[in-house]
Design a protein around this motif. Structure first.
Motif, PDB file in Angstrom:
ATOM      1  N   GLN A  77      19.739  31.803 -10.045  1.00 37.00           N
ATOM      2  CA  GLN A  77      20.670  30.857 -10.960  1.00 37.00           C
ATOM      3  C   GLN A  77      21.300  30.030 -10.170  1.00 37.00           C
ATOM      4  O   GLN A  77      22.166  30.387  -9.304  1.00 37.00           O
ATOM      5  CB  GLN A  77      21.500  31.796 -11.566  1.00 37.00           C
ATOM      6  N   VAL A  78      20.571  28.567 -10.092  1.00 39.48           N
ATOM      7  CA  VAL A  78      21.262  27.716  -9.025  1.00 39.48           C
ATOM      8  C   VAL A  78      21.270  26.210  -9.869  1.00 39.48           C
ATOM      9  O   VAL A  78      20.339  26.080 -10.794  1.00 39.48           O
ATOM     10  CB  VAL A  78      20.369  27.577  -7.855  1.00 39.48           C
ATOM     11  N   ASP A  79      22.437  25.749  -9.584  1.00 36.87           N
ATOM     12  CA  ASP A  79      22.515  24.229 -10.140  1.00 36.87           C
ATOM     13  C   ASP A  79      21.900  23.389  -9.297  1.00 36.87           C
ATOM     14  O   ASP A  79      22.262  23.361  -7.970  1.00 36.87           O
ATOM     15  CB  ASP A  79      24.216  24.042 -10.221  1.00 36.87           C
ATOM     16  N   VAL A  80      21.042  22.392  -9.765  1.00 33.96           N
ATOM     17  CA  VAL A  80      20.288  21.535  -8.671  1.00 33.96           C
ATOM     18  C   VAL A  80      21.220  20.493  -8.168  1.00 33.96           C
ATOM     19  O   VAL A  80      20.784  19.656  -7.454  1.00 33.96           O
ATOM     20  CB  VAL A  80      19.091  21.003  -9.624  1.00 33.96           C
ATOM     21  N   ARG A  81      22.524  20.451  -8.754  1.00 36.21           N
ATOM     22  CA  ARG A  81      23.365  19.378  -8.028  1.00 36.21           C
ATOM     23  C   ARG A  81      23.914  20.119  -6.735  1.00 36.21           C
ATOM     24  O   ARG A  81      24.670  19.439  -5.847  1.00 36.21           O
ATOM     25  CB  ARG A  81      24.485  19.087  -8.930  1.00 36.21           C
ATOM     26  N   ASP A  82      23.740  21.424  -6.564  1.00 34.31           N
ATOM     27  CA  ASP A  82      24.050  22.169  -5.188  1.00 34.31           C
ATOM     28  C   ASP A  82      23.014  22.190  -4.213  1.00 34.31           C
ATOM     29  O   ASP A  82      22.337  23.209  -4.322  1.00 34.31           O
ATOM     30  CB  ASP A  82      24.703  23.439  -5.788  1.00 34.31           C
ATOM     31  N   TRP A  99      15.900  14.773  -6.117  1.00 36.03           N
ATOM     32  CA  TRP A  99      16.047  14.573  -4.492  1.00 36.03           C
ATOM     33  C   TRP A  99      16.444  15.938  -3.996  1.00 36.03           C
ATOM     34  O   TRP A  99      15.552  16.344  -3.026  1.00 36.03           O
ATOM     35  CB  TRP A  99      17.054  13.549  -4.262  1.00 36.03           C
ATOM     36  N   ASN A 100      17.350  16.594  -4.344  1.00 35.24           N
ATOM     37  CA  ASN A 100      18.015  17.812  -4.017  1.00 35.24           C
ATOM     38  C   ASN A 100      16.620  18.973  -3.805  1.00 35.24           C
ATOM     39  O   ASN A 100      16.613  19.703  -2.861  1.00 35.24           O
ATOM     40  CB  ASN A 100      18.962  18.528  -4.569  1.00 35.24           C
ATOM     41  N   THR A 101      16.197  19.111  -4.848  1.00 35.05           N
ATOM     42  CA  THR A 101      14.870  20.111  -4.951  1.00 35.05           C
ATOM     43  C   THR A 101      13.888  19.709  -4.033  1.00 35.05           C
ATOM     44  O   THR A 101      13.447  20.698  -3.476  1.00 35.05           O
ATOM     45  CB  THR A 101      14.472  20.052  -6.443  1.00 35.05           C
ATOM     46  N   VAL A 102      13.506  18.587  -4.090  1.00 33.04           N
ATOM     47  CA  VAL A 102      12.361  18.119  -3.153  1.00 33.04           C
ATOM     48  C   VAL A 102      12.879  18.451  -1.711  1.00 33.04           C
ATOM     49  O   VAL A 102      12.068  19.060  -0.689  1.00 33.04           O
ATOM     50  CB  VAL A 102      11.857  16.884  -3.519  1.00 33.04           C
ATOM     51  N   HIS A 103      14.093  18.079  -1.523  1.00 36.87           N
ATOM     52  CA  HIS A 103      14.493  18.292   0.166  1.00 36.87           C
ATOM     53  C   HIS A 103      14.568  19.603   0.637  1.00 36.87           C
ATOM     54  O   HIS A 103      14.972  20.015   1.539  1.00 36.87           O
ATOM     55  CB  HIS A 103      15.561  17.214   0.469  1.00 36.87           C
ATOM     56  N   ALA A 104      15.022  20.486  -0.654  1.00 37.71           N
ATOM     57  CA  ALA A 104      15.180  21.961  -0.486  1.00 37.71           C
ATOM     58  C   ALA A 104      13.921  22.588  -0.068  1.00 37.71           C
ATOM     59  O   ALA A 104      13.652  23.476   0.927  1.00 37.71           O
ATOM     60  CB  ALA A 104      15.803  22.443  -1.235  1.00 37.71           C
ATOM     61  N   ALA A 105      12.698  22.032  -0.528  1.00 40.67           N
ATOM     62  CA  ALA A 105      11.793  22.826  -0.767  1.00 40.67           C
ATOM     63  C   ALA A 105      10.498  22.092   0.424  1.00 40.67           C
ATOM     64  O   ALA A 105       9.685  23.115   1.054  1.00 40.67           O
ATOM     65  CB  ALA A 105      10.889  22.810  -1.918  1.00 40.67           C
ATOM     66  N   VAL A 106      10.389  20.941   0.540  1.00 38.60           N
ATOM     67  CA  VAL A 106       9.509  20.153   1.442  1.00 38.60           C
ATOM     68  C   VAL A 106       9.598  20.537   2.843  1.00 38.60           C
ATOM     69  O   VAL A 106       8.212  20.408   3.365  1.00 38.60           O
ATOM     70  CB  VAL A 106       9.484  18.703   1.184  1.00 38.60           C
TER      71      VAL A 106
END
Ligand SMILES: NC(=O)c1ccc[n+]([C@@H]2O[C@H](COP(=O)([O-])OP(=O)(O)OC[C@H]3O[C@@H](n4cnc5c(N)ncnc54)[C@H](O)[C@@H]3O)[C@@H](O)[C@H]2O)c1
Length: 187
Positions: free
Chosen positions: A41-46, A98-105
């Motif tokens: 459970q995570v907010d993509v803004r975080d 942007w956060n999602t991609v930069h967390a995963a890539v």
């Protein structure tokens, strides 16, 4: 599969978002297909929480192949402050991608065997109604197309494909809502 969702309301949004039970149901459906799943459970803004969730998921699942940045919000509460509604749209629908991609890539780059990134934009790229929420949705979804283009340039040399999908109307909780039906002229 690592499945991430906020599972809580976002202040200015008119339609219901997912619940912890919804995320558990997603996990159940994945496992019913014989696949492993980790949920968070995570907010993509975080961005920090996203990075931690990716690290945990990769440690438990053994790697990462495909990233889908799909979380989004739609119709905003007409009573909400339009400035806040506009900012919330951009924070979730654009900064969240942007956060999602930069967390995963970074994981894909470290693994060194390519991968795929898919972003969910929308056909909702034309027209507007002058509301903070409406303007924010349209601007944010245009921005996701821009992110797809810059990510594709960045990641192509690493064998990582980047695309976005631009759906039209899809019968999900985002649109199966009386306020959305009223906006588009009835059911
Ligand atoms: N349904 C449509 O007609 C339609 C059309 C075009 C684009 N889209 C896009 O498709 C994507 C999926 O939407 P959907 O139609 O399945 O709606 P949905 O409401 O069923 O799914 C969106 C999910 O995003 C989650 N979410 C919202 N804010 C979040 C946040 N801050 N952090 C983490 N998770 C968050 C919600 O809890 C929900 O589970 C969205 O990006 C949406 O904009 C939908």
């Amino acid at each position: 599969m690592l499945a991430v969702d906020v599972c809580a309301p976002v202040g200015t949004v008119a339609h219901p978002l997912a619940t912890p039970d919804d995320l558990a149901e997603t996990a159940r459906l994945v496992e019913a297909e014989g696949r492993r799943v980790v949920t968070a459970q995570v907010d993509v803004r975080d961005a920090d929480a996203l990075t931690a969730a990716v690290a945990d998921g990769v440690a438990r699942l053994g790697g990462l192949d495909v990233v889908l940045a799909n979380a989004g919000i739609g119709l905003m509460d007409p009573a909400a402050d339009p400035r806040q509604a506009f900012r919330d749209q951009l924070d979730v629908n654009l900064v969240g991608v942007w956060n999602t991609v930069h967390a995963a890539v970074p994981v894909l780059l470290e693994q060194g065997h390519g991968g795929a990134v898919v972003l969910t934009s929308s056909v909702f790229g034309l027209g507007g109604d002058g509301t903070g929420g409406g303007d924010g949705y349209v601007a944010g979804k245009h921005g996701v197309v821009g992110l797809m283009r810059t990510f594709a340039t960045w990641l192509a040399p690493h064998g990582i494909r980047v695309n976005c999908v631009n759906p039209s109307g899809v019968a999900t909780p985002m649109v199966l809502d009386p306020a959305v039906e009223a906006l588009f002229g009835g059911p």
